[in-house]
Enzyme design. Structure first.
Site, PDB file in Angstrom:
ATOM      1  N   ALA A 138       0.914  -1.457   0.201  1.00  0.00           N
ATOM      2  CA  ALA A 138      -0.118  -0.037   0.123  1.00  0.00           C
ATOM      3  C   ALA A 138       0.755   1.354  -0.096  1.00  0.00           C
ATOM      4  O   ALA A 138       1.854   1.340   0.560  1.00  0.00           O
ATOM      5  CB  ALA A 138      -0.578   0.031   1.311  1.00  0.00           C
TER       6      ALA A 138
ATOM      7  N   GLY B 176      -0.431  -5.300   0.541  1.00  0.00           N
ATOM      8  CA  GLY B 176      -1.384  -5.117  -0.295  1.00  0.00           C
ATOM      9  C   GLY B 176      -1.185  -5.539  -1.553  1.00  0.00           C
ATOM     10  O   GLY B 176      -1.938  -6.220  -2.362  1.00  0.00           O
TER      11      GLY B 176
ATOM     12  N   GLU C 210      -1.596  -9.401  -1.321  1.00  0.00           N
ATOM     13  CA  GLU C 210      -2.935  -9.476  -1.141  1.00  0.00           C
ATOM     14  C   GLU C 210      -3.797  -9.565  -2.247  1.00  0.00           C
ATOM     15  O   GLU C 210      -4.811 -10.197  -2.509  1.00  0.00           O
ATOM     16  CB  GLU C 210      -3.650  -8.418  -0.011  1.00  0.00           C
TER      17      GLU C 210
ATOM     18  N   GLU D  96       3.719  -6.648   7.131  1.00  0.00           N
ATOM     19  CA  GLU D  96       2.789  -5.644   7.877  1.00  0.00           C
ATOM     20  C   GLU D  96       3.139  -5.438   9.435  1.00  0.00           C
ATOM     21  O   GLU D  96       3.242  -4.513  10.188  1.00  0.00           O
ATOM     22  CB  GLU D  96       1.117  -5.856   8.153  1.00  0.00           C
TER      23      GLU D  96
END
Ligand code: NAI
Length: 629
Positions: free
Chosen positions: A61, A100, A103, A123
């Protein structure tokens, strides 16, 4: 546009291009969602490949979105669109597919990767939780235990390992787009249909013993941390509850994780480290001098470690000593360090030979004649260091940078001993120099920007965090430690607090080692020598460090002699309480009129931490650090 869309012979390609690292923002989410829609609407399209241009697949992200109101479309909406697409969706990974990015790939129906690709869920290193379905999809793809392990460690895995775990389905060639398209065609030919990760049942239950095993393996790195327990909850949810309920729990816990002190602190550090190479007011720093050959003067504790750090980065090093005996001892120490790394499996035999081959020992400064950089690490003595720098100034090439590893002396004064003060700089390593990540780059009054840029580039090459600091007593780290933290810890000793209580409280707070244990490890005399030099320039009121300065002349120099603040059994680094030291402290407390009183654990913690904060504020006011972070 961050995402381009084209159709080639029945296969659509969504190519993402958002330099430098394809961090996911709203434009990427919207582009991917739209590509999925277009592919679904086009009767000629049988499959959609999602891949990235540039050096990496989606690296995660965009961190500027962290904690902020997210611009639509959100992750859940985007990933849902991918997963529920009636057409095959294939992710083609290269570089580092993290957080992300991974993901998003997990919401695709199939995944392929280049051989050098790496995948991870980092994370936890920022104290936050995945928030785009990762905690629910990863266990469905690779099993509960492996998923927990990957998310708790935060470490990326290789493409080979990912294939073994079935996180990816194929390893393709080096070009992710060509590889992805070819893989898509093979899937079409084989009659493959969309395979939704959400519909997979988690293959293995997660036993308490497995959970304990995973947490135990990461215990050292996660001391004082809590994020891992939420990961356990989420992986359990993946095993036990329907997919959407798991996603809801993930959304709640992930949002909450953004607000914890743990994540605020870790993110602060992350951004601080990114910021610290920037020099205010210098938009385009001059280019750094390439460092191919270096010399290190002094093969003691620091010189040996610095030589290792340089060799580890591929720089050839001449290690200079005054005599053969000291040199042999220094080289043997280096050898022993490398042997230790080999034994622990941290390096290969070939790497060991290569690195040892880069280090050459020599007696006499003349050996340092033909280098780009010299780092002196001789005794902490202004006159000695100045005379060495003066000689080096005479014999080294004109372009060479002359650096000092001094922990307290003025770099400006050291530079004044040479005819090239603009090329003199402090490179202050911390012990053990080959391990500790901090490198203070000390800017003397006349140090040039190019020399600073060279120091910063060297720090980066050595994989250290280089921080430019001003030329004041103890620079930043030692000043905060000596004038704040350790001063307060010593005062508490005088007030009657046992050394192990202070250490335990600070270790529980999260420090790797308490102040008294650090003092013994580093050498009690090291600080005393610094304070003797300090006293020549500036005065600190007693009882400033009187305990350590009384231990030094008694020969209680720390671990290296088996006694310091604590005592040690031969061959054992366990710090043991020593009543002899109690008696010494009691005597000093009387002498300096320090009253004995009870001190709570909370007070210990506050005095240690807040004293660091206060001295930090002074340093900032004095302009010796560029910014608080
Ligand atoms: P050390 O005493 O272990 O090593 C110093 C070495 O320099 C000795 O081996 C000595 O033989 C050699 N030496 C002395 N004069 C020399 C000359 N003219 N030519 C060549 N070699 C010579 O000392 P240590 O602890 O390695 O400290 C070195 C420097 O690093 C000092 O300035 C110290 O303040 C600084 N420093 C020390 C740290 C520590 O934790 N020990 C941390 C950061 C900096």
């Amino acid at each position: 546009m961050s995402v381009s869309f084209e159709v080639m012979d029945g296969v659509a390609l969504a190519a993402i291009d958002r330099p430098p690292v394809n961090a996911i923002d709203a434009s990427i989410r919207a582009g991917v969602r739209d590509a999925v829609k277009k592919a679904a609407a086009d009767p000629h399209v049988k499959a959609l490949v999602i891949a990235c241009r540039g050096r990496t697949f989606l690296s995660g992200a965009d961190l500027s979105e962290l904690g902020a109101e997210i611009q639509p479309p959100g992750y859940r909406e985007t990933l849902d669109a991918i997963e529920t697409s009636p057409k095959l969706v294939i992710a083609a990974l290269h570089g580092t597919a993290l957080g992300g990015g991974l993901e998003l790939a997990m919401a695709c129906h199939y995944r392929c990767a280049t051989p050098s690709a790496r995948m991870g869920m980092p994370e936890i290193t920022l104290g936050i939780l995945p928030g785009a379905g990762g905690t629910q999809r990863l266990p469905r793809l690779i099993g509960a235990r492996a998923a927990l392990e990957m998310m708790v460690s935060g470490a990326p895995i290789t493409a080979d390992r990912a294939l073994e775990l079935r996180l990816i389905d194929e390893v393709v060639g080096d070009d992710p787009i060509a590889g992805g398209l070819a893989y898509a065609r093979r899937l079409i030919a084989a009659g493959a249909t969309p395979r939704r990760t959400r519909d997979v049942a988690v293959s293995a239950e997660l036993s308490e013993a497995e959970i304990a095993g995973v947490l135990e393996a990461a215990a050292r790195a996660l001391k004082g941390r809590t994020t891992q327990h939420d990961l356990v909850k989420l992986v359990r949810a993946a095993v036990q509850t329907p997919f959407d309920r798991g996603l809801d729990l993930e959304a709640d816990l992930s949002a909450a994780s953004l607000k914890t002190n743990e994540s605020l602190a870790l993110r602060h550090v992350f951004f601080a480290e990114r910021e610290c190479a920037r020099i205010p007011g210098v938009a385009e720093p001059p280019s750094a001098l390439p460092i191919r050959r270096a010399a290190v003067i002094g093969a003691g504790t620091m010189g040996g470690g610095i030589a290792i750090a340089l060799a580890d980065a591929g720089v050839s090093v001449t290690l200079v000593e005054v005599g053969k005996e000291a040199l042999d001892k220094g080289l043997a120490g280096i050898r022993a360090t490398y042997d230790g790394s080999l034994k622990r499996g941290r390096i290969t035999k070939d790497a060991l030979d290569e690195r040892m081959g880069l280090i050459r020992g020599a007696v006499g400064l003349e050996a340092a004649a033909d280098v780009d950089l010299v780092i002196e690490a001789v005794f902490e003595d202004m006159a000695l260091k100045q005379s060495i720098l003066k000689k080096l100034d005479a014999i080294t090439p004109k372009h060479a940078v002359l650096a000092s590893n001094t922990s307290s002396l003025s770099v400006t004064e050291l530079g004044a001993a040479t005819a090239r003060p603009e090329q003199v700089i402090g490179l202050h390593f911390f012990s053990p120099a080959n391990v500790m990540r901090l490198l203070e780059i000390v800017r003397g009054e006349r140090t040039s920007l190019q020399t600073i840029a060279t120091g910063l580039a060297l720090g980066k090459a050595l994989r250290k965090v280089g921080v430019v600091v001003g030329d004041g007593f103890g620079f930043v780290g030692n000043r905060m430690m000596l004038d704040g933290y350790f001063r307060e810890a010593e005062l508490m000793l005088l007030q009657g607090v046992a050394p192990e209580r202070i250490d335990d409280v600070m270790e529980n707070f999260g420090f790797a080692m308490g102040p008294n244990r650090v003092n013994d490890m580093a050498g009690v005399d090291v600080g005393t020598k610094v304070r003797i030099e300090l006293a020549k320039r500036e005065r600190r009121a007693p009882p400033y460090h009187v305990v350590s300065d009384a231990l030094t002349p008694l020969g209680r120099l720390g671990q290296k002699v088996g006694k310091g603040v604590y005592r040690y059994e031969p061959g054992d680094r366990t710090a043991r309480h020593d009543p002899e030291v109690d008696a010494l402290i009691a005597k000093l407390a009387k002498e300096y009129g320090v009253a004995q009183r009870a001190v709570s654990d909370a007070e210990i913690e506050e005095r240690c931490v807040l004293s660091l904060v206060n001295v930090g504020a002074d340093i900032l006011n004095e302009g010796l650090a560029y910014r608080a972070s």
